[in-house]
Design a protein around this motif. Structure first.
Motif, PDB file in Angstrom:
ATOM      1  N   THR A 109      39.822  43.829  35.506  1.00  0.00           N
ATOM      2  CA  THR A 109      40.163  45.337  34.428  1.00  0.00           C
ATOM      3  C   THR A 109      40.767  46.248  34.207  1.00  0.00           C
ATOM      4  O   THR A 109      41.353  46.801  33.493  1.00  0.00           O
ATOM      5  CB  THR A 109      38.586  45.433  34.529  1.00  0.00           C
ATOM      6  N   GLU A 110      40.987  45.978  35.909  1.00  0.00           N
ATOM      7  CA  GLU A 110      41.967  47.404  36.372  1.00  0.00           C
ATOM      8  C   GLU A 110      43.337  46.589  36.716  1.00  0.00           C
ATOM      9  O   GLU A 110      43.258  45.743  38.071  1.00  0.00           O
ATOM     10  CB  GLU A 110      41.828  48.494  37.322  1.00  0.00           C
TER      11      GLU A 110
ATOM     12  N   PRO B  52      44.779  44.558  42.591  1.00  0.00           N
ATOM     13  CA  PRO B  52      44.531  44.771  40.399  1.00  0.00           C
ATOM     14  C   PRO B  52      43.465  43.739  40.403  1.00  0.00           C
ATOM     15  O   PRO B  52      43.062  42.588  41.834  1.00  0.00           O
ATOM     16  CB  PRO B  52      46.205  43.917  40.314  1.00  0.00           C
TER      17      PRO B  52
ATOM     18  N   GLN C 153      45.697  50.423  45.393  1.00  0.00           N
ATOM     19  CA  GLN C 153      45.145  49.358  44.957  1.00  0.00           C
ATOM     20  C   GLN C 153      45.641  48.205  44.452  1.00  0.00           C
ATOM     21  O   GLN C 153      46.546  48.127  44.134  1.00  0.00           O
ATOM     22  CB  GLN C 153      44.098  49.840  44.007  1.00  0.00           C
TER      23      GLN C 153
END
Length: 119
Positions: A68-69, A65, A63
């Motif tokens: 928010t994450e 970045p 994933q």
């Protein structure tokens, strides 16, 4: 006629599946085969005849970045084919599922193992 249009590829009706979201199932085939552990169905994909089951067919996704994450390697549950799942009855035994008309005329699911109605 090699070029088919979108309309030609489109299915007319979604198939009637005997497993619904929230049902408890066991995996009867594949790498996650484990008859003793009932697991919950999180999502059904009727157009593909597949289901996403809690803790089954876990894949690692890299994933990026976002705002928010944080990024990293995330484990996600991938879908599994409906034919590799078997519904668990009220007494925690795997069963086949049938459909019959109930008191009000609507179709109801029932356990073929003992004949009980499945909610």
């Amino acid at each position: 006629m090699a070029n088919k249009t979108y309309k030609d590829k489109q299915k007319r009706f979604a198939p009637k599946l005997k497993i619904k979201k929230g049902d408890m199932v066991v995996v009867i085939a594949g790498a996650d085969k484990d008859r003793s552990t009932p697991r919950e169905v999180l999502q059904i994909l009727p157009s593909e005849n597949r289901a996403i089951v809690d803790g089954v067919n876990i894949r690692k996704k890299h994933q990026k970045p976002t705002e928010t994450e944080a990024g990293g390697i995330v484990e996600k549950a991938a879908s599994i084919h409906i034919s590799n799942l078997m519904l668990v009855d009220s007494d925690n035994q795997p069963t086949r599922v049938g459909r019959k008309a109930g008191d009000n005329g609507k179709l109801q699911r029932f356990s073929k193992r003992n004949g009980n109605i499945i909610n």
